[in-house]
Scaffold this motif. Sequence first.
Motif, PDB file in Angstrom:
ATOM      1  N   GLN A  63       3.971   9.741  -9.852  1.00 47.13           N
ATOM      2  CA  GLN A  63       3.329   9.909 -11.156  1.00 47.13           C
ATOM      3  C   GLN A  63       2.614  11.258 -11.242  1.00 47.13           C
ATOM      4  O   GLN A  63       2.734  11.962 -12.235  1.00 47.13           O
ATOM      5  CB  GLN A  63       2.348   8.767 -11.403  1.00 47.13           C
ATOM      6  CG  GLN A  63       1.698   8.798 -12.766  1.00 47.13           C
ATOM      7  CD  GLN A  63       0.712   7.673 -12.950  1.00 47.13           C
ATOM      8  OE1 GLN A  63       0.182   7.125 -11.990  1.00 47.13           O
ATOM      9  NE2 GLN A  63       0.456   7.319 -14.189  1.00 47.13           N
ATOM     10  N   GLN A  64       1.910  11.639 -10.186  1.00 45.27           N
ATOM     11  CA  GLN A  64       1.207  12.921 -10.180  1.00 45.27           C
ATOM     12  C   GLN A  64       2.193  14.088 -10.258  1.00 45.27           C
ATOM     13  O   GLN A  64       1.972  15.058 -10.984  1.00 45.27           O
ATOM     14  CB  GLN A  64       0.333  13.053  -8.944  1.00 45.27           C
ATOM     15  CG  GLN A  64      -0.893  12.173  -8.980  1.00 45.27           C
ATOM     16  CD  GLN A  64      -1.666  12.219  -7.670  1.00 45.27           C
ATOM     17  OE1 GLN A  64      -1.220  12.818  -6.702  1.00 45.27           O
ATOM     18  NE2 GLN A  64      -2.810  11.564  -7.646  1.00 45.27           N
ATOM     19  N   SER A  65       3.292  13.996  -9.529  1.00 47.25           N
ATOM     20  CA  SER A  65       4.261  15.090  -9.564  1.00 47.25           C
ATOM     21  C   SER A  65       4.952  15.174 -10.920  1.00 47.25           C
ATOM     22  O   SER A  65       5.224  16.267 -11.415  1.00 47.25           O
ATOM     23  CB  SER A  65       5.279  14.946  -8.440  1.00 47.25           C
ATOM     24  OG  SER A  65       6.100  13.822  -8.651  1.00 47.25           O
ATOM     25  N   LEU A  66       5.224  14.032 -11.540  1.00 47.06           N
ATOM     26  CA  LEU A  66       5.838  14.059 -12.864  1.00 47.06           C
ATOM     27  C   LEU A  66       4.869  14.589 -13.917  1.00 47.06           C
ATOM     28  O   LEU A  66       5.268  15.310 -14.826  1.00 47.06           O
ATOM     29  CB  LEU A  66       6.319  12.665 -13.259  1.00 47.06           C
ATOM     30  CG  LEU A  66       7.597  12.178 -12.598  1.00 47.06           C
ATOM     31  CD1 LEU A  66       7.890  10.745 -13.016  1.00 47.06           C
ATOM     32  CD2 LEU A  66       8.762  13.074 -12.920  1.00 47.06           C
ATOM     33  N   HIS A  67       3.614  14.232 -13.809  1.00 51.75           N
ATOM     34  CA  HIS A  67       2.633  14.698 -14.786  1.00 51.75           C
ATOM     35  C   HIS A  67       2.419  16.202 -14.714  1.00 51.75           C
ATOM     36  O   HIS A  67       2.028  16.814 -15.703  1.00 51.75           O
ATOM     37  CB  HIS A  67       1.302  13.965 -14.588  1.00 51.75           C
ATOM     38  CG  HIS A  67       1.320  12.565 -15.116  1.00 51.75           C
ATOM     39  ND1 HIS A  67       0.183  11.834 -15.280  1.00 51.75           N
ATOM     40  CD2 HIS A  67       2.330  11.753 -15.518  1.00 51.75           C
ATOM     41  CE1 HIS A  67       0.484  10.642 -15.762  1.00 51.75           C
ATOM     42  NE2 HIS A  67       1.789  10.571 -15.901  1.00 51.75           N
TER      43      HIS A  67
ATOM     44  N   THR B  48       0.827  -1.198   0.000  1.00 57.67           N
ATOM     45  CA  THR B  48       0.000   0.000   0.000  1.00 57.67           C
ATOM     46  C   THR B  48       0.866   1.255   0.000  1.00 57.67           C
ATOM     47  O   THR B  48       0.611   2.189  -0.761  1.00 57.67           O
ATOM     48  CB  THR B  48      -0.928   0.000   1.223  1.00 57.67           C
ATOM     49  OG1 THR B  48      -1.709  -1.195   1.210  1.00 57.67           O
ATOM     50  CG2 THR B  48      -1.841   1.204   1.219  1.00 57.67           C
ATOM     51  N   SER B  49       1.898   1.268   0.820  1.00 61.94           N
ATOM     52  CA  SER B  49       2.771   2.446   0.864  1.00 61.94           C
ATOM     53  C   SER B  49       3.556   2.600  -0.438  1.00 61.94           C
ATOM     54  O   SER B  49       3.761   3.714  -0.917  1.00 61.94           O
ATOM     55  CB  SER B  49       3.720   2.376   2.057  1.00 61.94           C
ATOM     56  OG  SER B  49       4.653   1.335   1.897  1.00 61.94           O
ATOM     57  N   THR B  50       3.962   1.491  -1.051  1.00 60.98           N
ATOM     58  CA  THR B  50       4.672   1.553  -2.325  1.00 60.98           C
ATOM     59  C   THR B  50       3.774   2.085  -3.425  1.00 60.98           C
ATOM     60  O   THR B  50       4.187   2.938  -4.216  1.00 60.98           O
ATOM     61  CB  THR B  50       5.215   0.163  -2.713  1.00 60.98           C
ATOM     62  OG1 THR B  50       6.051  -0.310  -1.675  1.00 60.98           O
ATOM     63  CG2 THR B  50       5.988   0.216  -4.019  1.00 60.98           C
ATOM     64  N   SER B  51       2.538   1.606  -3.487  1.00 65.58           N
ATOM     65  CA  SER B  51       1.622   2.083  -4.527  1.00 65.58           C
ATOM     66  C   SER B  51       1.286   3.555  -4.313  1.00 65.58           C
ATOM     67  O   SER B  51       1.161   4.312  -5.275  1.00 65.58           O
ATOM     68  CB  SER B  51       0.353   1.240  -4.563  1.00 65.58           C
ATOM     69  OG  SER B  51      -0.372   1.374  -3.368  1.00 65.58           O
ATOM     70  N   THR B  52       1.176   3.991  -3.061  1.00 67.78           N
ATOM     71  CA  THR B  52       0.931   5.403  -2.781  1.00 67.78           C
ATOM     72  C   THR B  52       2.115   6.247  -3.235  1.00 67.78           C
ATOM     73  O   THR B  52       1.937   7.309  -3.837  1.00 67.78           O
ATOM     74  CB  THR B  52       0.678   5.611  -1.279  1.00 67.78           C
ATOM     75  OG1 THR B  52      -0.406   4.792  -0.870  1.00 67.78           O
ATOM     76  CG2 THR B  52       0.371   7.061  -0.966  1.00 67.78           C
TER      77      THR B  52
END
Length: 121
Positions: A53-57, A43-47
């Motif tokens: 991903q959000q910061s890169l986008h 769960t922590s890895t997927s978060t």
Amino acid sequence: KTATRPQSTRTRPVTVRSTATTATISSSTSRTSLQASLQESLTSTSTTILNLQQSLHQDPFYCLTAILLLSTFGLKLEQQTFIGKALSAPLATMALALTVANLGAIPFSSPIYNSVNRYLV
């Protein structure tokens, strides 16, 4: 002569079974705690991946870099493959960009796309 077993040897299997039951219970407990810690780690890895991903986008340099790499790859496809020659570089690049966007590596919309369309296309 018939040998008789002393009573102390009859109680040993009971003691061993009791120890095995205790070991099974502790093994079951450790397995449950291992599963819980593994679930928490996943769960922590997927978060973390989603946050990355959000910061890169949101980073315009990331999007511009992706566009330039996809364009370069589209040009190479046109120059070196039969399918690329049939499609042409812009169409190959567009197909690659759509595929990469559907995989989630680049965002579907970004302010950099408007700039590229306005000034470069």
